[in-house]
Design a protein around this motif. Structure first.
Motif, PDB file in Angstrom:
ATOM      1  N   GLU A  31      33.883 -68.737  48.691  1.00 24.43           N
ATOM      2  CA  GLU A  31      32.642 -69.054  49.400  1.00 24.43           C
ATOM      3  C   GLU A  31      32.969 -69.544  50.801  1.00 24.43           C
ATOM      4  O   GLU A  31      33.607 -70.582  50.982  1.00 24.43           O
ATOM      5  N   ILE A  32      32.541 -68.751  51.802  1.00 21.69           N
ATOM      6  CA  ILE A  32      32.680 -69.143  53.205  1.00 21.69           C
ATOM      7  C   ILE A  32      31.281 -69.123  53.801  1.00 21.69           C
ATOM      8  O   ILE A  32      30.806 -68.094  54.293  1.00 21.69           O
ATOM      9  N   GLY A  33      30.588 -70.224  53.685  1.00 24.54           N
ATOM     10  CA  GLY A  33      29.198 -70.291  54.099  1.00 24.54           C
ATOM     11  C   GLY A  33      28.268 -69.723  53.044  1.00 24.54           C
ATOM     12  O   GLY A  33      28.697 -69.144  52.038  1.00 24.54           O
ATOM     13  N   SER A  34      26.979 -69.888  53.278  1.00 28.38           N
ATOM     14  CA  SER A  34      25.954 -69.375  52.368  1.00 28.38           C
ATOM     15  C   SER A  34      24.747 -68.977  53.195  1.00 28.38           C
ATOM     16  O   SER A  34      24.671 -69.255  54.393  1.00 28.38           O
ATOM     17  N   GLU A  35      23.795 -68.319  52.556  1.00 26.53           N
ATOM     18  CA  GLU A  35      22.599 -67.905  53.287  1.00 26.53           C
ATOM     19  C   GLU A  35      21.859 -69.108  53.850  1.00 26.53           C
ATOM     20  O   GLU A  35      21.369 -69.077  54.983  1.00 26.53           O
ATOM     21  N   ASP A  36      21.799 -70.184  53.076  1.00 24.32           N
ATOM     22  CA  ASP A  36      21.110 -71.392  53.533  1.00 24.32           C
ATOM     23  C   ASP A  36      21.946 -72.208  54.505  1.00 24.32           C
ATOM     24  O   ASP A  36      21.405 -72.955  55.319  1.00 24.32           O
ATOM     25  N   GLN A  37      23.258 -72.077  54.421  1.00 24.67           N
ATOM     26  CA  GLN A  37      24.137 -72.871  55.271  1.00 24.67           C
ATOM     27  C   GLN A  37      25.318 -72.010  55.754  1.00 24.67           C
ATOM     28  O   GLN A  37      26.442 -72.139  55.277  1.00 24.67           O
ATOM     29  N   PRO A  38      25.076 -71.099  56.702  1.00 22.24           N
ATOM     30  CA  PRO A  38      26.171 -70.300  57.244  1.00 22.24           C
ATOM     31  C   PRO A  38      27.131 -71.171  58.045  1.00 22.24           C
ATOM     32  O   PRO A  38      26.814 -72.318  58.387  1.00 22.24           O
ATOM     33  N   VAL A  39      28.297 -70.626  58.335  1.00 22.00           N
ATOM     34  CA  VAL A  39      29.253 -71.351  59.167  1.00 22.00           C
ATOM     35  C   VAL A  39      28.615 -71.602  60.526  1.00 22.00           C
ATOM     36  O   VAL A  39      28.105 -70.684  61.174  1.00 22.00           O
ATOM     37  N   ARG A  93      50.772 -67.900  47.909  1.00 22.14           N
ATOM     38  CA  ARG A  93      49.726 -67.293  47.095  1.00 22.14           C
ATOM     39  C   ARG A  93      48.712 -68.339  46.670  1.00 22.14           C
ATOM     40  O   ARG A  93      49.066 -69.490  46.365  1.00 22.14           O
ATOM     41  N   ILE A  94      47.440 -67.919  46.641  1.00 24.88           N
ATOM     42  CA  ILE A  94      46.369 -68.733  46.066  1.00 24.88           C
ATOM     43  C   ILE A  94      45.670 -67.877  45.014  1.00 24.88           C
ATOM     44  O   ILE A  94      45.227 -66.761  45.296  1.00 24.88           O
ATOM     45  N   THR A  95      45.600 -68.404  43.797  1.00 26.80           N
ATOM     46  CA  THR A  95      44.894 -67.737  42.707  1.00 26.80           C
ATOM     47  C   THR A  95      43.639 -68.540  42.393  1.00 26.80           C
ATOM     48  O   THR A  95      43.719 -69.733  42.087  1.00 26.80           O
ATOM     49  N   ILE A  96      42.477 -67.879  42.471  1.00 26.60           N
ATOM     50  CA  ILE A  96      41.202 -68.565  42.270  1.00 26.60           C
ATOM     51  C   ILE A  96      40.684 -68.266  40.873  1.00 26.60           C
ATOM     52  O   ILE A  96      40.268 -67.143  40.578  1.00 26.60           O
ATOM     53  N   ASP A  97      40.733 -69.272  39.998  1.00 27.37           N
ATOM     54  CA  ASP A  97      40.022 -69.211  38.725  1.00 27.37           C
ATOM     55  C   ASP A  97      38.733 -70.020  38.792  1.00 27.37           C
ATOM     56  O   ASP A  97      37.819 -69.793  38.014  1.00 27.37           O
ATOM     57  N   GLY A  98      38.698 -70.960  39.729  1.00 27.40           N
ATOM     58  CA  GLY A  98      37.514 -71.782  39.934  1.00 27.40           C
ATOM     59  C   GLY A  98      36.768 -71.364  41.181  1.00 27.40           C
ATOM     60  O   GLY A  98      36.245 -70.258  41.256  1.00 27.40           O
ATOM     61  N   ASN A  99      36.743 -72.247  42.202  1.00 25.25           N
ATOM     62  CA  ASN A  99      35.965 -71.987  43.409  1.00 25.25           C
ATOM     63  C   ASN A  99      36.768 -72.427  44.625  1.00 25.25           C
ATOM     64  O   ASN A  99      37.211 -73.574  44.701  1.00 25.25           O
ATOM     65  N   LEU A 100      36.961 -71.500  45.581  1.00 20.25           N
ATOM     66  CA  LEU A 100      37.554 -71.840  46.872  1.00 20.25           C
ATOM     67  C   LEU A 100      36.445 -71.782  47.900  1.00 20.25           C
ATOM     68  O   LEU A 100      35.847 -70.727  48.128  1.00 20.25           O
ATOM     69  N   ARG A 101      36.178 -72.943  48.528  1.00 20.09           N
ATOM     70  CA  ARG A 101      35.052 -73.064  49.455  1.00 20.09           C
ATOM     71  C   ARG A 101      35.554 -73.519  50.819  1.00 20.09           C
ATOM     72  O   ARG A 101      36.490 -74.308  50.913  1.00 20.09           O
ATOM     73  N   PHE A 102      34.929 -73.029  51.877  1.00 18.55           N
ATOM     74  CA  PHE A 102      35.252 -73.442  53.233  1.00 18.55           C
ATOM     75  C   PHE A 102      34.123 -74.298  53.780  1.00 18.55           C
ATOM     76  O   PHE A 102      32.944 -73.955  53.638  1.00 18.55           O
ATOM     77  N   SER A 103      34.483 -75.381  54.427  1.00 17.86           N
ATOM     78  CA  SER A 103      33.479 -76.206  55.090  1.00 17.86           C
ATOM     79  C   SER A 103      32.821 -75.401  56.195  1.00 17.86           C
ATOM     80  O   SER A 103      33.466 -74.599  56.877  1.00 17.86           O
ATOM     81  N   THR A 104      31.539 -75.624  56.400  1.00 16.33           N
ATOM     82  CA  THR A 104      30.794 -74.903  57.433  1.00 16.33           C
ATOM     83  C   THR A 104      30.566 -75.738  58.688  1.00 16.33           C
ATOM     84  O   THR A 104      29.941 -75.259  59.636  1.00 16.33           O
ATOM     85  N   LYS A 105      31.107 -76.977  58.707  1.00 19.24           N
ATOM     86  CA  LYS A 105      30.810 -77.904  59.812  1.00 19.24           C
ATOM     87  C   LYS A 105      32.003 -78.167  60.724  1.00 19.24           C
ATOM     88  O   LYS A 105      31.836 -78.763  61.795  1.00 19.24           O
TER      89      LYS A 105
END
Length: 883
Positions: free
Chosen positions: A223-231, A192-204
């Motif tokens: 967060e898995i990518g963003s509009e400015d920096q998609p995977v 299990r992973i519980t997110i109270d903060g931020n779980l982010r995936f590298s896009t590179k």
């Protein structure tokens, strides 16, 4: 280190105490009282007293008293209670005292009907523990959480307590203020992973997490990518839902785990890819290239494509192919096509969709009971772009749901076995809110593939589904669940939506669309789009290959039990257009909401095209609702436009118990089967007002079964069928039927001599008639239906302003013989039985059709069962005032 887990179940019953912890929730003042949470362990037992006190705007303060010397509260743990969603959010409680520091993290796990479950994860850490302790490093037990010291990359050992990366079976809490970045393919299978903060995936780089359950609170961010920096297009990001064996229903009675339950912000951006396109040329067997209507974005060698089904006898006759090369709008395949994908006409479109995405959510075990699911709970802060959801969902629509049933007039709810519960789908927005000021969530350019139930689900939320693909789904591809949903379905495609039991074509009870209504179990027949209400916009969608309906509106609110109250879902009056005409500030039934937009949709290779139930059903169901004014009902109407449907097994368009409908610019193309119908609108509960404008219907045994009552206009268009129009006499109310400026063409189904343009087929039985195996209604008609005025007018080339009459509109005809006068306890009054039209006119001023054949009545080619002549004057009131 000491780690303890406990769960509270709080029932939404006034001043009801739970047996375990005597916690009391008082809904009258929105206060939750938790007198004592008793946690046993070493050091000696500690008792935490927590009162949730109602502060304005539904903010609660948790006040803690720790029973050991020197303890004091250092974080007041501001908790947020959302009364509309019945959700209590408790982000974190930290207590410091003496020589001990302790952190208490409490997450809301599930709100369901009349109860919600709180899972409190209590972690005890000694303040003088030192990172690098050998025992701590080597003894990370399966039920022990991995601790984070700071933000950073997952593979950086220095961010983890004792420098130990999480191992198989670990549980992880990402605290508030901490960002954990997945920077590679993590080998551990996590519990299990519980997110109270931020779980982010590298896009590179290629990234992957394998986890049984992923949960975020309302502040926790995925967060898995963003509009400015998609995977990046050359890498992938994957979340695999691990299979740790059968779900333990003692621990997880709601079967919520094994998947993602996300209550906080979600942002997902895979590499951009055109979802689907029309083919510029219909491909045939053995061909190895596809000519597209335009050049796609992001299609690459190795991508999997699906070419839509066109075989009318096989909705699964699509093909999955692989791109070997691509040049502009030409795609070269790695192997030749095995089937033809050809439409009846060159100007009818066949489609191809791309199933490949570089962001994926998938199940480790494809067995239905072991799959994961994705739920956005009470959450509209979601933006999903270009992701794939593969082999997800545990709700199986081949069999009935068995969590609850509702019965009787009081709608008493009974809990069932729970072996096949609702709500575990591939993409599910669960009660996120539908307020006028809400900002819609979005799912765009994504794929759901291989789902046993529902693919894309909006349940009492505001969501825009745009340019998505569904493939190989059993129950329904795109759903709204309750009827109060807002948002849109724009530019989506549903391919191979097939219940393998083929219920809509079976000679069995499951052919009835609402046969599972006692369980509120709908959209199981293999439906492309199931809409429980009219607010979401439906524009530019395609359905190809469906064992059920392409598009179906069931505009009756879902029966739900919320806060101990059971009833149909209703919609706030403020949401309605022209709400000033409604005499209430509360909620009214879903069927009063007009369709906001239905245009430019297409369907082929389905059992039925568009089917609509209960739209604006005021005169059928709710005349007694005084707050729905006559002024509102008079202006109420919905429009369906720019619709193309071809290659259906039963009929193209059907309406039931509806009124106030306009359809325009509709094209229906049949395959020549004389048992198929273009438009089935003759259901005897269709009332009030109907407009059919600019229809093209060809290749059906019957072009249109016209409504039997109300004001009906058929205007413009072209009709080329074995029988173009079937006209039955009124059954519940008088009718004015006008055919204006239509074109009647020869049909390839019949010789010119056999063409029937208008078939007048009066029915004088009190029960509803069955046509082509389809029952027109299950209750008795109006007891004087055979005396209702009926005005039929031709006003098109060759027949200007002429009346149309049934052959039975003559003085000596007896419309109601005794043998037809009784049905299911209903009876025609005896004074109207066994009387000729002439006798009825003399005694009651009523007779069949309200007019006799005029002296100049004549037969014309293509008209069967009647004649044309001078129009009759408008009839007297029906029934006469003295009756």
């Amino acid at each position: 280190m000491k780690y303890i887990v406990f769960t509270l179940i709080i029932f939404f019953t006034p001043m009801m105490a739970s047996a375990d912890n005597e916690s009391i929730y008082d809904p009258s003042n929105g206060t939750l009282y938790i007198p004592s949470l008793h946690i046993e362990g070493d050091p000696p037992d500690v008792i935490y007293s927590v009162d949730m006190i109602n502060q304005g705007d539904y903010v609660f303060t948790a006040i803690d008293v720790a029973e050991y010397e020197g303890a004091e509260l250092i974080d007041k743990n501001i908790a947020i209670y959302d009364p509309q969603a019945d959700t209590l959010h408790i982000p974190k409680l930290v207590i410091e005292g003496g020589d001990k520091d302790e952190a208490y993290v409490v997450d809301l796990i599930e709100e369901r009907d009349d109860q919600f479950s709180l899972s409190a994860i209590v972690d005890y850490v000694e303040s003088d523990s030192v990172a690098g302790d050998d025992d701590a490093n080597v003894d990370q037990r399966q039920d022990q959480p991995a601790q984070l010291l700071s933000s950073g990359n997952w593979t950086d050992e220095s961010i983890w307590v004792n420098g130990a990366l999480p191992t198989d079976g670990a549980e992880i809490i990402i605290p508030s203020g901490i960002t954990l970045t997945v920077d590679g393919e993590i080998p551990s299978r996590l519990k299990r992973i519980t997110i109270d903060g931020n779980l982010r995936f590298s896009t590179k780089v290629n990234t992957q997490l394998t986890v049984d359950t992923l949960i975020s609170n309302h502040h926790g961010r995925l967060e898995i990518g963003s509009e400015d920096q998609p995977v990046d297009n050359d890498v992938s990001a994957r979340i695999i839902f691990a299979d740790f064996g059968p779900i333990d229903r003692n621990v997880d009675p709601q079967q919520l785990y094994r998947g993602a339950v996300l209550m906080g912000p979600v942002e997902i951006w895979g590499a951009e890819k055109t979802s689907w396109l029309e083919l510029a040329r219909h491909p045939q067997r053995n061909e190895m290239e596809l000519l597209l209507s335009s050049e796609p974005i992001g299609w690459r060698v190795g991508d999997r494509l699906v070419v839509a089904a066109t075989d009318v006898d096989d909705p699964s006759s699509d093909e999955v192919v692989t791109i070997a090369a691509i040049e502009g709008n030409v795609v070269y395949l790695s192997s030749p096509l095995q089937k033809d994908h050809v439409a009846f006409r060159n100007d009818l479109a066949v489609h191809v969709a791309n199933l490949t995405r570089n962001v994926e959510f998938l199940s480790e075990n494809a067995d239905i009971k072991h799959r994961g699911h994705v739920m956005f709970m009470h959450n509209l802060n979601v933006d999903v772009n270009h992701a794939r959801f593969f082999q997800l969902g545990r709700t199986d629509k081949t069999i009935p749901i068995d969590d609850y049933t509702w019965s009787g007039e009081e709608l008493v709810r009974e809990q069932l076995e729970g072996n096949n519960i609702r709500g575990r789908y591939s993409i599910h927005f669960h009660r996120g809110g539908t307020g006028l000021d809400s900002i819609p969530a979005r799912v765009r350019g994504s794929v759901v593939e291989d789902n046993p139930g529902w693919a894309y689900v909006n349940h009492s939320s505001n969501v825009d589904f745009v340019d998505n693909v569904s493939y190989n789904v059993v129950g329904g591809a795109y759903q709204t669940e309750a009827g109060d949903e807002r948002g849109s379905f724009i530019g989506n495609i549903a391919l191979r939506t097939i219940n393998p039991k083929d219920p809509l074509n079976c000679d069995c009870i499951e052919a009835v669309v609402d046969v599972r209504e006692d369980r509120q179990d709908f959209a199981f027949q293999g439906d492309g789009f199931w809409l429980h209400g009219g607010m979401p916009r439906m524009e530019g969608n395609v359905v190809a290959g469906a064992s059920g309906h392409a598009y179906i509106y069931w505009t009756e609110g879902l029966i739900e039990t919320l806060d101990g109250e059971t009833g149909l879902t209703k919609i706030d009056v403020a949401q309605f257009p022209n709400s000033h005409l409604l005499d209430t500030n509360g909620k009214i039934d879903v069927w009063y909401m007009p369709i906001s937009s239905f245009k430019n949709n297409k369907a082929y290779n389905t059992t039925k095209g568009l089917e609509v139930f209960y739209l604006h059903a005021h005169h059928n169901f709710t005349v007694e609702q005084q707050w729905v004014t006559e002024e509102y009902v008079e202006q109420l109407g919905s429009t369906f436009e720019d619709l193309t449907i071809w290659n259906v097994k039963k009929y193209g368009v059907g309406f039931h118990s509806s009124e106030g409908v306009e359809l325009k610019n509709v094209r229906l193309v049949g395959d020549g089967d004389v048992n198929k119908i273009g438009v089935d609108a003759g259901h005897f509960h269709n009332l009030v007002s109907w407009k059919f404008e600019n229809f093209e219907i060809e290749g059906f045994g019957l072009g249109m079964d016209v409504p039997t009552q109300g004001d009906v206009l058929v205007q413009g268009g072209r009709f080329s069928n074995k029988i173009n129009f079937r006209i039955e006499n009124p059954q519940l109310a008088p009718r004015n039927l006008l055919f204006r400026d239509i074109q009647l063409s020869d049909s390839f189904l019949s010789s010119i001599a056999d063409v029937v343009n208008f078939s007048l087929e009066p029915d004088f039985t009190l029960n509803a008639k069955i046509l082509n195996g389809e029952e027109r209604g299950s209750s008795a008609k109006h007891p004087l239906f055979f005396l209702m005025p009926d005005r039929i007018t031709f006003d098109f080339e060759g027949y200007r302003d002429l009346g149309v009459y049934f052959d039975q509109q003559v003085p000596d005809f007896v419309p109601m013989p005794e043998e037809n006068s009784i049905y299911k306890g209903h009876q025609v009054p005896l004074e109207f039985v066994n009387k000729s039209n002439q006798q009825l006119l003399g005694e009651h001023r009523l007779y069949f059709g309200g007019a006799f054949l005029p002296h100049n009545a004549m037969s014309i080619p293509g008209l069967v069962g009647g004649k044309v002549g001078t129009k009759a004057p408008q009839p007297t009131l029906f029934p006469p005032e003295e009756m």
